[in-house]
Scaffold this active site. Structure first.
Site: not given
Length: 528
Positions: A329, A385, A440
């Site tokens: 991320s 995602d 995610h």
């Protein structure tokens, strides 16, 4: 196989209707029999529908290796699957779910269970290919088993930044690492990978947040967070992988100020060039404060200081050195910024980036500059995602389809590197609910990687990674496995029963208390 009996309701349709009798007793009997048959038919229909749904999960897996003693169980199921006929109501549920793992596999009976790690191969002759020398051509479709293991390994290094992070808002050390650098891998069971941590990285964000966002109970630092670490391969691992590997693992978004930084979508220019990157990511990477305890140097300065020291040390010993940057991320974005820095300082260093669920970071000029510096980037994404589609989920998606026209625009975000795309629907262990937060999660990525073979192949039946890890901080596993959701937490919320019979919150051991002095790395790399 015996023919399945027709529903009682069908038999009733074939019978000739009898003349109605006028007595109350006969009418009451007929209504009772009809109601019983309707209940039986409805119950049978629901059971058959449940079995067909469970059997559909079986198609998600490739054919299992069948041994002689398993034929008695598997043959009836295969017969049912091929002919698409309803399953006999008397068949037990255990025979319906032919998955490599069932709920019984997670019950500790004291016997040896399937190993949770894949075999370790010597990749010393092919490490450059596995790290993108030819942009992973021929290694992704199908996914080479050596590459799968290496990508999962680096993913577990990134997962350590979450597992060791102190999330407790009531803790005086909230935002720090629970363990000191010398004990990190030992506490998390990562010593098997053969690396040693040499330095922790701290970052801060210059963002004004509401008072209810601030960490009122935190005393170790009001403005800094533990953001990752630098590690280096030991002698045995160096021999296996063919070079001395310097690893930098970056953590993803956790702190409120980091979420604020992620939401900044404006591009900021780097120096006097046309290269632009997302201002929020750059702020986390470059922010520092003279009066802070842990960020007198920015995260960029901390990590580059340690990289330079390790490269100089090992090159002076005549060793070949590589740099691998990985993150999830926000961490994936920081890894790219770190790669840009490192490639500028060390143009002859082999640098690779492995990111998981990383967003877009910069414009076309940023992408071209990384390609010019020969930085190799592998982006692992999951189809469901949304984060890899950011920033500019709608605008950039549309404009990127007209690359011939919009390709040189400086304000359009561009992804960097080679993509490895996964799909949650390939795993028979994951729920089909559209939980975008769960999509995610890094453990979902590692689970899908471990079972991935190719776009057209089914989930790998002999995947070794523990399936229960998926539910560490999510609720994405199917209920048939009976794994509790979000099970990775401290016993009794961190409280302990003291000698006087009172529940108290223990203090940290002195060796695990963060200290600004530990920001300065030791003079020599740790012995191996």
């Amino acid at each position: 196989m015996e023919k399945m009996e027709l529903s009682p309701m069908r038999n009733m349709a074939k019978q000739k209707p009898e003349k109605p009798r006028r007595t109350k007793r006969v009418w009451r009997l007929k209504l009772n029999v009809t109601w019983q048959r309707m209940k039986k038919a409805l119950k049978s229909g629901l059971r058959n529908r449940l079995r067909v749904h469970l059997a559909s999960n079986l198609n998600k897996l490739p054919t299992l290796k069948i041994y002689h003693h398993d034929l008695a169980i598997i043959r009836p199921i295969q017969h049912v699957m091929k002919k698409k006929k309803p399953i006999r109501p008397t068949m037990p549920l255990e025979k319906l779910i032919q998955l490599p793992y069932t709920a019984a596999d997670f019950v500790d009976r004291g016997d040896a269970m399937t190993p949770t790690k894949s075999p370790v191969e010597n990749i010393s002759t092919r490490w450059r290919e596995l790290h993108g020398l030819h942009n992973w051509e021929g290694l992704i479709e199908p996914l080479h088993p050596w590459l799968r293991r290496e990508v999962v390994k680096y993913g577990e290094f990134v997962e350590a930044t979450y597992d060791a992070f102190d999330f407790d808002p009531l803790s005086e050390f909230c935002g720090s690492c629970r363990y000191n650098p010398n004990k990190l891998f030992e506490e998390l069971g990562l010593t098997k990978h053969g690396y040693k941590v040499t330095k922790y990285i701290y970052a801060m964000s210059h963002v004004d947040v509401p008072e209810w966002f601030e960490r009122s109970h935190c005393t170790w630092s009001k403005d800094s967070n533990w953001m990752g670490y630098v590690a280096v391969s030991g002698d045995a691992e160096t021999t296996r992988i063919g070079r001395r590997d310097i690893l930098v693992a970056w953590r993803g978004t956790v702190a409120p100020t980091e979420w604020y930084s992620d939401l900044k979508t404006s591009l900021q220019r780097l120096g006097k060039t046309n290269i632009k990157v997302q201002s929020g990511f750059l702020g986390v990477y470059c922010s520092k404060g003279e009066f802070t305890r842990y960020n007198k140097l920015s995260a960029s300065e901390q990590v580059m200081e340690e990289i330079r020291r390790l490269i100089t040390f090992f090159r002076d010993r005549g060793e070949e050195v590589s740099l691998t940057l990985c993150g999830h991320s926000l961490g994936g974005a920081l890894a790219l910024l770190n790669a840009y820095d490192a490639a500028t300082y060390f143009p002859d260093l082999f640098i690779s980036v492995i990111s998981y669920a990383a967003p877009r970071v910069g414009n076309i000029h940023f992408k071209e500059k990384l390609n010019e510096l020969r930085v190799k980037t592998l982006r692992v994404v999951v189809k469901q995602d949304i984060v890899p589609k950011l920033p500019g989920f709608i605008l950039n998606t549309i404009l990127n389809k007209f690359t011939a026209i919009t390709g040189r625009l400086k304000w359009i975000y561009r992804h960097v590197g080679t993509q490895l795309k996964l799909n949650m629907l390939h795993s028979p262990y994951l729920r089909r609910d559209p939980d975008y937060t769960g999509c995610h999660n890094l453990e979902i990525y590692l689970h899908l990687l471990d079972g991935y073979v190719s776009k057209t192949s089914k989930f790998r039946w002999n995947a070794r990674r523990d399936v229960a890890l998926v539910n560490k901080s999510t609720n994405m596993l199917i209920t048939e496995l009976k794994i509790p959701e979000c099970w990775y937490e401290r016993p009794f919320k961190g409280l302990v029963l003291n000698q006087y019979g009172r529940w108290v919150k223990p203090g940290r051991q002195a060796e695990h208390i963060p200290s600004p002095l530990r920001i300065e790395s030791c003079q020599e790399p740790p012995p191996f």
